[in-house]
Design a protein around this motif. Structure first.
Motif, PDB file in Angstrom:
ATOM      1  N   CYS A 156       0.366  -1.149  -0.222  1.00 54.49           N
ATOM      2  CA  CYS A 156       0.313   0.193  -0.181  1.00 54.49           C
ATOM      3  C   CYS A 156       0.997   0.864   0.065  1.00 54.49           C
ATOM      4  CB  CYS A 156      -0.917  -0.310   1.196  1.00 54.49           C
ATOM      5  SG  CYS A 156      -2.232  -0.720   0.744  1.00 54.49           S
ATOM      6  N   THR A 157       2.158   1.554   0.416  1.00 52.64           N
ATOM      7  CA  THR A 157       3.173   2.465   0.985  1.00 52.64           C
ATOM      8  C   THR A 157       3.646   2.808  -0.450  1.00 52.64           C
ATOM      9  OG1 THR A 157       3.520   2.065   2.906  1.00 52.64           O
ATOM     10  CG2 THR A 157       4.711   2.882   1.491  1.00 52.64           C
ATOM     11  N   VAL A 158       3.891   1.520  -1.342  1.00 52.02           N
ATOM     12  CA  VAL A 158       4.908   1.611  -2.155  1.00 52.02           C
ATOM     13  C   VAL A 158       3.626   2.095  -3.673  1.00 52.02           C
ATOM     14  CG1 VAL A 158       5.519   0.016  -4.857  1.00 52.02           C
ATOM     15  CG2 VAL A 158       6.059  -0.600  -2.028  1.00 52.02           C
ATOM     16  N   PHE A 159       2.601   1.637  -3.626  1.00 50.31           N
ATOM     17  CA  PHE A 159       1.668   2.134  -4.879  1.00 50.31           C
ATOM     18  C   PHE A 159       1.268   3.750  -4.587  1.00 50.31           C
ATOM     19  CE2 PHE A 159      -2.840   2.735  -5.055  1.00 50.31           C
ATOM     20  CZ  PHE A 159      -3.581   2.930  -6.103  1.00 50.31           C
ATOM     21  N   THR A 160       0.664   3.894  -2.685  1.00 48.18           N
ATOM     22  CA  THR A 160       0.435   5.404  -2.668  1.00 48.18           C
ATOM     23  C   THR A 160       0.974   6.499  -3.487  1.00 48.18           C
ATOM     24  OG1 THR A 160      -0.992   4.109  -0.593  1.00 48.18           O
ATOM     25  CG2 THR A 160      -0.266   7.032  -0.718  1.00 48.18           C
ATOM     26  N   LEU A 161       3.006   6.441  -3.126  1.00 46.61           N
ATOM     27  CA  LEU A 161       3.456   7.079  -2.774  1.00 46.61           C
ATOM     28  C   LEU A 161       4.028   7.302  -4.770  1.00 46.61           C
ATOM     29  CD1 LEU A 161       6.263   6.375   0.227  1.00 46.61           C
ATOM     30  CD2 LEU A 161       4.373   7.949  -0.002  1.00 46.61           C
ATOM     31  N   THR A 162       3.864   6.102  -4.807  1.00 49.37           N
ATOM     32  CA  THR A 162       4.528   5.930  -6.710  1.00 49.37           C
ATOM     33  C   THR A 162       3.127   6.833  -7.180  1.00 49.37           C
ATOM     34  OG1 THR A 162       5.392   3.772  -6.710  1.00 49.37           O
ATOM     35  CG2 THR A 162       4.644   4.935  -8.783  1.00 49.37           C
ATOM     36  N   LEU A 163       1.509   6.832  -7.328  1.00 51.93           N
ATOM     37  CA  LEU A 163       0.713   7.770  -7.588  1.00 51.93           C
ATOM     38  C   LEU A 163       0.726   8.965  -6.623  1.00 51.93           C
ATOM     39  CD1 LEU A 163      -2.931   6.300  -7.628  1.00 51.93           C
ATOM     40  CD2 LEU A 163      -2.497   8.772  -7.374  1.00 51.93           C
ATOM     41  N   VAL A 164       1.086   9.279  -5.729  1.00 56.94           N
ATOM     42  CA  VAL A 164       1.238  10.418  -5.628  1.00 56.94           C
ATOM     43  C   VAL A 164       2.361  11.248  -6.541  1.00 56.94           C
ATOM     44  CG1 VAL A 164       2.062  12.476  -3.595  1.00 56.94           C
ATOM     45  CG2 VAL A 164       0.283  10.612  -3.562  1.00 56.94           C
ATOM     46  N   ILE A 165       3.445  10.669  -6.395  1.00 58.90           N
ATOM     47  CA  ILE A 165       4.426  11.563  -7.442  1.00 58.90           C
ATOM     48  C   ILE A 165       4.165  11.329  -8.735  1.00 58.90           C
ATOM     49  CG2 ILE A 165       7.147  10.738  -8.164  1.00 58.90           C
ATOM     50  CD1 ILE A 165       7.578   9.539  -5.745  1.00 58.90           C
ATOM     51  N   THR A 166       3.891  10.164  -9.485  1.00 59.83           N
ATOM     52  CA  THR A 166       3.367  10.847 -11.070  1.00 59.83           C
ATOM     53  C   THR A 166       2.246  11.340 -10.923  1.00 59.83           C
ATOM     54  OG1 THR A 166       3.037   7.994 -10.946  1.00 59.83           O
ATOM     55  CG2 THR A 166       2.523   8.827 -12.840  1.00 59.83           C
ATOM     56  N   ARG A 167       0.983  11.696  -9.952  1.00 58.81           N
ATOM     57  CA  ARG A 167       0.618  12.651 -10.158  1.00 58.81           C
ATOM     58  C   ARG A 167       1.449  14.676 -10.354  1.00 58.81           C
ATOM     59  NH1 ARG A 167      -3.760  12.248 -13.281  1.00 58.81           N
ATOM     60  NH2 ARG A 167      -4.859  14.367 -11.897  1.00 58.81           N
ATOM     61  N   ALA A 168       1.796  13.693  -9.134  1.00 62.13           N
ATOM     62  CA  ALA A 168       2.399  15.484  -9.160  1.00 62.13           C
ATOM     63  C   ALA A 168       3.532  15.926 -10.211  1.00 62.13           C
ATOM     64  CB  ALA A 168       3.379  15.193  -7.491  1.00 62.13           C
ATOM     65  N   LYS A 169       3.936  14.882 -10.686  1.00 59.27           N
ATOM     66  CA  LYS A 169       5.082  14.808 -12.069  1.00 59.27           C
ATOM     67  C   LYS A 169       3.837  15.363 -13.182  1.00 59.27           C
ATOM     68  CE  LYS A 169       8.087  12.636 -12.695  1.00 59.27           C
ATOM     69  NZ  LYS A 169       9.490  10.952 -13.276  1.00 59.27           N
ATOM     70  N   ARG A 170       3.192  14.974 -13.419  1.00 57.03           N
ATOM     71  CA  ARG A 170       1.854  15.107 -14.517  1.00 57.03           C
ATOM     72  C   ARG A 170       1.429  16.884 -14.181  1.00 57.03           C
ATOM     73  NH1 ARG A 170      -0.713  12.999 -18.353  1.00 57.03           N
ATOM     74  NH2 ARG A 170      -2.444  13.398 -18.670  1.00 57.03           N
ATOM     75  N   GLN A 171       0.724  17.421 -12.560  1.00 57.71           N
ATOM     76  CA  GLN A 171       0.901  18.797 -12.722  1.00 57.71           C
ATOM     77  C   GLN A 171       2.033  19.903 -12.954  1.00 57.71           C
ATOM     78  OE1 GLN A 171      -1.090  18.175  -8.943  1.00 57.71           O
ATOM     79  NE2 GLN A 171      -2.813  17.025  -9.661  1.00 57.71           N
TER      80      GLN A 171
END
Length: 302
Positions: free
Chosen positions: A273-288
């Motif tokens: 769950c930690t890997v999923f959360t942090l990866t998704l947050v980083i991906t969205r932040a980079k996209r934004q």
């Protein structure tokens, strides 16, 4: 026009659906700008905007958001099933090796079973990157850890299945709350670093912080249940690396088997769950972060 009123006008206009802003935004802004009673008119327009927004929120618009939220809530259960399936495969393979005359020690068996976390974690990285690039999740820094924490607590509440995360439900609840608060704080800091174009630092902070969160969460759980399992309180510190790797270097005050019996599948599930959360947050932040650059680099058209 005063700067404060200008900002308030923009905020009020943002409450309207896009179709209304595109068609009437300039006219509404002009009226509010020259209003002799700006406070009352801003309040009236804001109320009308909220009513219009609520009327436009049909089931067809809400369905994608509900589906994404449902998927996030169900993710811990899916992760847990995948972890259990791979662990069962590892046990079956070890059993076959034993049947062919190979001696498989308990330490090697623990390491092999613990290694089943790796392919699931790799799969969640791919899933999180895909979700972050293709799906729109509002406020992912808040929504994703919240939904996953609720999903973990829901799984822990299920009869029989929940026991795989630990037999003490309230300890699992407290550990999940601890994980949620720490993950939310870490995701907020990592996203802020990315917005400042410090992606490398964000990855490092996320990786080290994620390990620290998992260690903290497991420490909290063991401290809450150590008496029930006859464990010394000192065994709580350093429990996560021992259980997640299956390797006992003798640094904790209890055998790895006792710690694994106390923590059960909670460290593995929280890791995924930690890997999923942090990866998704980083991906969205980079996209934004990249979106404004892309927009400014686009050629102007007349």
């Amino acid at each position: 026009m005063p700067a404060n009123r200008s900002r308030l006008v923009h905020v009020v206009l943002a409450l309207y659906p896009r179709r209304v802003r595109d068609r009437y935004g300039a006219e509404i802004a002009e009226l509010l700008t020259h209003s002799p009673t700006p406070g009352r008119d801003l309040a009236d327009v804001a109320w009308c905007a909220l009513v219009d927004r609520g009327a436009s929120l049909t089931m067809s618009h809400a369905r994608p958001h509900l589906l994404r939220l449902t998927g996030l809530l169900a993710a811990p259960l899916a992760f847990g099933v995948a972890l259990a399936a791979l662990a069962s495969v590892a046990v079956a393979v070890l059993g076959l090796l034993e049947g062919f005359g190979y001696r498989v020690g308990y330490r090697l068996a623990d390491v092999v079973i613990a290694a089943s976390v790796v392919p699931v974690a790799v799969g969640t990285v791919w899933m999180a990157r895909r979700t972050g690039r293709r799906e729109h999740i509002a406020a992912p820094i808040f929504v994703v850890p919240t939904a996953l924490a609720l999903g973990i607590v829901a799984v822990a509440s299920l009869q029989y299945i929940g026991e795989a995360l630990g037999e003490t439900w309230w300890a699992t609840l407290m550990s999940s709350l601890c994980w949620y608060a720490a993950t939310f704080a870490l995701a907020t800091g990592g996203a802020a670093l990315i917005q400042r174009a410090r992606t490398g630092a964000a990855w490092m902070v996320m990786a080290l912080g994620g390990v620290a969160i998992l260690e903290l969460t497991c420490t909290v759980y063991v401290l809450l249940v150590h008496r029930s399992y006859g464990l010394p309180s000192s065994s709580a510190f350093g429990a996560y690396p021992v259980v997640i790797t299956g390797i006992d270097p003798g640094l904790v005050g209890a055998p790895a088997g006792q710690l694994a019996e106390a923590l059960k599948g909670l460290p593995a599930l929280l890791t995924v769950c930690t890997v999923f959360t942090l990866t998704l947050v980083i991906t969205r932040a980079k996209r934004q972060h990249a979106t404004p650059k892309s927009a400014s680099a686009a050629p102007r058209t007349s």
